[in-house]
Design a protein around this motif. Structure first.
Motif, PDB file in Angstrom:
ATOM      1  N   VAL A   1       0.838  -1.202   0.000  1.00 39.94           N
ATOM      2  CA  VAL A   1       0.000   0.000   0.000  1.00 39.94           C
ATOM      3  C   VAL A   1       0.874   1.255   0.000  1.00 39.94           C
ATOM      4  O   VAL A   1       0.616   2.205  -0.756  1.00 39.94           O
ATOM      5  CB  VAL A   1      -0.954   0.004   1.208  1.00 39.94           C
ATOM      6  N   ARG A   2       1.911   1.259   0.820  1.00 37.52           N
ATOM      7  CA  ARG A   2       2.793   2.423   0.881  1.00 37.52           C
ATOM      8  C   ARG A   2       3.498   2.654  -0.455  1.00 37.52           C
ATOM      9  O   ARG A   2       3.691   3.803  -0.880  1.00 37.52           O
ATOM     10  CB  ARG A   2       3.817   2.252   2.003  1.00 37.52           C
ATOM     11  N   ALA A   3       3.899   1.576  -1.114  1.00 38.28           N
ATOM     12  CA  ALA A   3       4.582   1.706  -2.404  1.00 38.28           C
ATOM     13  C   ALA A   3       3.664   2.325  -3.451  1.00 38.28           C
ATOM     14  O   ALA A   3       4.093   3.156  -4.263  1.00 38.28           O
ATOM     15  CB  ALA A   3       5.076   0.337  -2.874  1.00 38.28           C
ATOM     16  N   VAL A   4       2.402   1.926  -3.437  1.00 33.83           N
ATOM     17  CA  VAL A   4       1.430   2.510  -4.365  1.00 33.83           C
ATOM     18  C   VAL A   4       1.160   3.964  -3.990  1.00 33.83           C
ATOM     19  O   VAL A   4       1.135   4.851  -4.858  1.00 33.83           O
ATOM     20  CB  VAL A   4       0.124   1.691  -4.375  1.00 33.83           C
ATOM     21  N   GLN A   5       0.961   4.220  -2.713  1.00 35.20           N
ATOM     22  CA  GLN A   5       0.687   5.589  -2.264  1.00 35.20           C
ATOM     23  C   GLN A   5       1.841   6.531  -2.592  1.00 35.20           C
ATOM     24  O   GLN A   5       1.620   7.706  -2.902  1.00 35.20           O
ATOM     25  CB  GLN A   5       0.424   5.598  -0.759  1.00 35.20           C
ATOM     26  N   ALA A   6       3.061   6.025  -2.525  1.00 35.98           N
ATOM     27  CA  ALA A   6       4.242   6.861  -2.773  1.00 35.98           C
ATOM     28  C   ALA A   6       4.274   7.408  -4.197  1.00 35.98           C
ATOM     29  O   ALA A   6       4.931   8.423  -4.464  1.00 35.98           O
ATOM     30  CB  ALA A   6       5.512   6.056  -2.496  1.00 35.98           C
ATOM     31  N   THR A   7       3.578   6.755  -5.119  1.00 38.07           N
ATOM     32  CA  THR A   7       3.548   7.243  -6.502  1.00 38.07           C
ATOM     33  C   THR A   7       2.668   8.478  -6.647  1.00 38.07           C
ATOM     34  O   THR A   7       2.798   9.220  -7.624  1.00 38.07           O
ATOM     35  CB  THR A   7       3.031   6.154  -7.459  1.00 38.07           C
ATOM     36  N   GLY A   8       1.746   8.670  -5.698  1.00 36.11           N
ATOM     37  CA  GLY A   8       0.827   9.799  -5.764  1.00 36.11           C
ATOM     38  C   GLY A   8      -0.243   9.651  -6.832  1.00 36.11           C
ATOM     39  O   GLY A   8      -0.930  10.619  -7.162  1.00 36.11           O
ATOM     40  N   ARG A   9      -0.418   8.441  -7.354  1.00 34.03           N
ATOM     41  CA  ARG A   9      -1.371   8.205  -8.441  1.00 34.03           C
ATOM     42  C   ARG A   9      -2.575   7.428  -7.938  1.00 34.03           C
ATOM     43  O   ARG A   9      -2.439   6.559  -7.081  1.00 34.03           O
ATOM     44  CB  ARG A   9      -0.670   7.472  -9.590  1.00 34.03           C
ATOM     45  N   LYS A  10      -3.758   7.742  -8.497  1.00 36.49           N
ATOM     46  CA  LYS A  10      -5.001   7.186  -7.967  1.00 36.49           C
ATOM     47  C   LYS A  10      -5.687   6.210  -8.914  1.00 36.49           C
ATOM     48  O   LYS A  10      -6.751   5.697  -8.615  1.00 36.49           O
ATOM     49  CB  LYS A  10      -5.979   8.316  -7.626  1.00 36.49           C
ATOM     50  N   HIS A  11      -5.102   5.944 -10.064  1.00 32.48           N
ATOM     51  CA  HIS A  11      -5.640   4.937 -10.986  1.00 32.48           C
ATOM     52  C   HIS A  11      -4.684   3.746 -10.958  1.00 32.48           C
ATOM     53  O   HIS A  11      -3.545   3.846 -11.417  1.00 32.48           O
ATOM     54  CB  HIS A  11      -5.758   5.497 -12.400  1.00 32.48           C
ATOM     55  N   ILE A  12      -5.144   2.619 -10.435  1.00 34.28           N
ATOM     56  CA  ILE A  12      -4.271   1.467 -10.251  1.00 34.28           C
ATOM     57  C   ILE A  12      -4.654   0.353 -11.216  1.00 34.28           C
ATOM     58  O   ILE A  12      -5.812  -0.066 -11.285  1.00 34.28           O
ATOM     59  CB  ILE A  12      -4.301   0.972  -8.787  1.00 34.28           C
ATOM     60  N   ILE A  13      -3.672  -0.081 -11.990  1.00 34.06           N
ATOM     61  CA  ILE A  13      -3.848  -1.164 -12.968  1.00 34.06           C
ATOM     62  C   ILE A  13      -3.245  -2.420 -12.355  1.00 34.06           C
ATOM     63  O   ILE A  13      -2.065  -2.429 -12.006  1.00 34.06           O
ATOM     64  CB  ILE A  13      -3.150  -0.804 -14.290  1.00 34.06           C
ATOM     65  N   VAL A  14      -4.051  -3.479 -12.234  1.00 30.91           N
ATOM     66  CA  VAL A  14      -3.630  -4.663 -11.480  1.00 30.91           C
ATOM     67  C   VAL A  14      -3.621  -5.897 -12.369  1.00 30.91           C
ATOM     68  O   VAL A  14      -4.537  -6.113 -13.170  1.00 30.91           O
ATOM     69  CB  VAL A  14      -4.551  -4.911 -10.268  1.00 30.91           C
ATOM     70  N   THR A  15      -2.578  -6.726 -12.214  1.00 29.11           N
ATOM     71  CA  THR A  15      -2.544  -8.065 -12.804  1.00 29.11           C
ATOM     72  C   THR A  15      -2.234  -9.044 -11.672  1.00 29.11           C
ATOM     73  O   THR A  15      -1.670  -8.650 -10.645  1.00 29.11           O
ATOM     74  CB  THR A  15      -1.463  -8.199 -13.888  1.00 29.11           C
TER      75      THR A  15
END
Length: 282
Positions: free
Chosen positions: A169-183
């Motif tokens: 979660v922290r790694a995603v939050q650190a990008t500052g981006r709110k559209h997450i593409i998941v595989t």
């Protein structure tokens, strides 16, 4: 057999399991029960105008067309478009052991799609977060993805849901981006769980279905249905990549299409190079 004498991924594959009529009836019954709750909620909702034709006209599954549209579109109602400036890519559990169990898509095709999406994301400068689970049990990340992401740290965790690990979660939050593409492997667990969890935390989630795989077709179908009902947007690996590209005249376009490895695009770029070289020679 693989080069080292062990079983290859293809050797481990077997024909997809066929389900009996009784098993399929159980699945349909579960969906019917869920839809009955939705219908009851619609009937008891005072905000629904029951005099309208939309309410009186029912779909085959018992839902009104208006309700069906709201359930199926989910996060498509968000105003901000997906771009290379607001997106982050999350790869979950692309591990050798898990790949041996995939049955809904050929292993080579799955790898092609995962690596193609990854190369396109790298070309566009999109942040990538990658995580594996319990490598002592499910094996290391597939070598093709490890090579493509050699400069990226891999978050090894023990949680089933990647979103339950604070480091992810922290790694995603650190990008500052709110559209997450998941595989993820598998579609119904490693893809669906974090995609839905991120959605609840305020992200717009996109599930790349053809860059993920499941252990049976029915598990994949149920996983995708669950994600769509929650509001996750299902996408294909090349579709989401060209949406992120946005403009075929962009300087990254050739690298994106080359990374995706789409046969027709490779032919187009090959012809382009041929005509350019012919013009220079003439």
């Amino acid at each position: 057999m693989s080069d080292n004498g062990g079983p290859s991924f293809q050797d481990c594959r077997s024909p997809a399991k066929s389900y009996s009529t009784s098993e399929l009836k159980i699945v349909r019954r579960r969906f019917s029960v869920r839809m009955s709750f939705i219908n009851q909620d619609t009937e008891s909702n005072p905000s629904v105008d029951k005099s309208t034709p939309q309410h009186s006209r029912r779909c085959q599954n018992g839902r009104s067309p208006k309700l069906k549209e709201s359930v199926m579109t989910g996060q498509l109602s968000v105003k901000e478009r997906l771009t290379k400036h607001n997106a982050v890519l999350l790869h979950v559990d692309h591990q050798e052991g898990l790949y041996t169990g995939v049955r809904d898509i050929a292993t080579l095709e799955l790898k092609h799609n995962v690596i193609g999406l990854t190369k396109a994301a790298l070309a566009l400068g999109i942040p990538i977060v990658v995580t594996t689970t319990t490598e002592s049990m499910w094996g290391p990340m597939i070598p093709e993805l490890a090579a493509a992401l050699a400069k990226h740290d891999v978050i090894e965790r023990t949680t089933v849901n990647a979103w339950d690990d604070p480091r992810v979660v922290r790694a995603v939050q650190a990008t500052g981006r709110k559209h997450i593409i998941v595989t993820g492997i598998s579609t119904d667990v490693c893809l669906a769980f974090p995609a839905i969890a991120a959605l609840r935390d305020g992200y717009t989630s996109y599930a790349v279905v053809d860059a993920s795989g499941g252990f049976s077709q029915i598990q994949v179908d149920l996983g995708v249905a669950r994600m769509v009902q929650a509001g996750v947007v299902p996408v294909g690996y090349s579709t989401v990549a060209v949406e992120l590209l946005g403009d075929n005249a962009a300087p990254e376009s050739q690298a994106v299409y080359a990374g995706l490895g789409i046969p027709f695009s490779n032919m187009v770029f090959g012809l382009k190079q041929y005509w350019q070289s012919s013009a220079q020679a003439g």
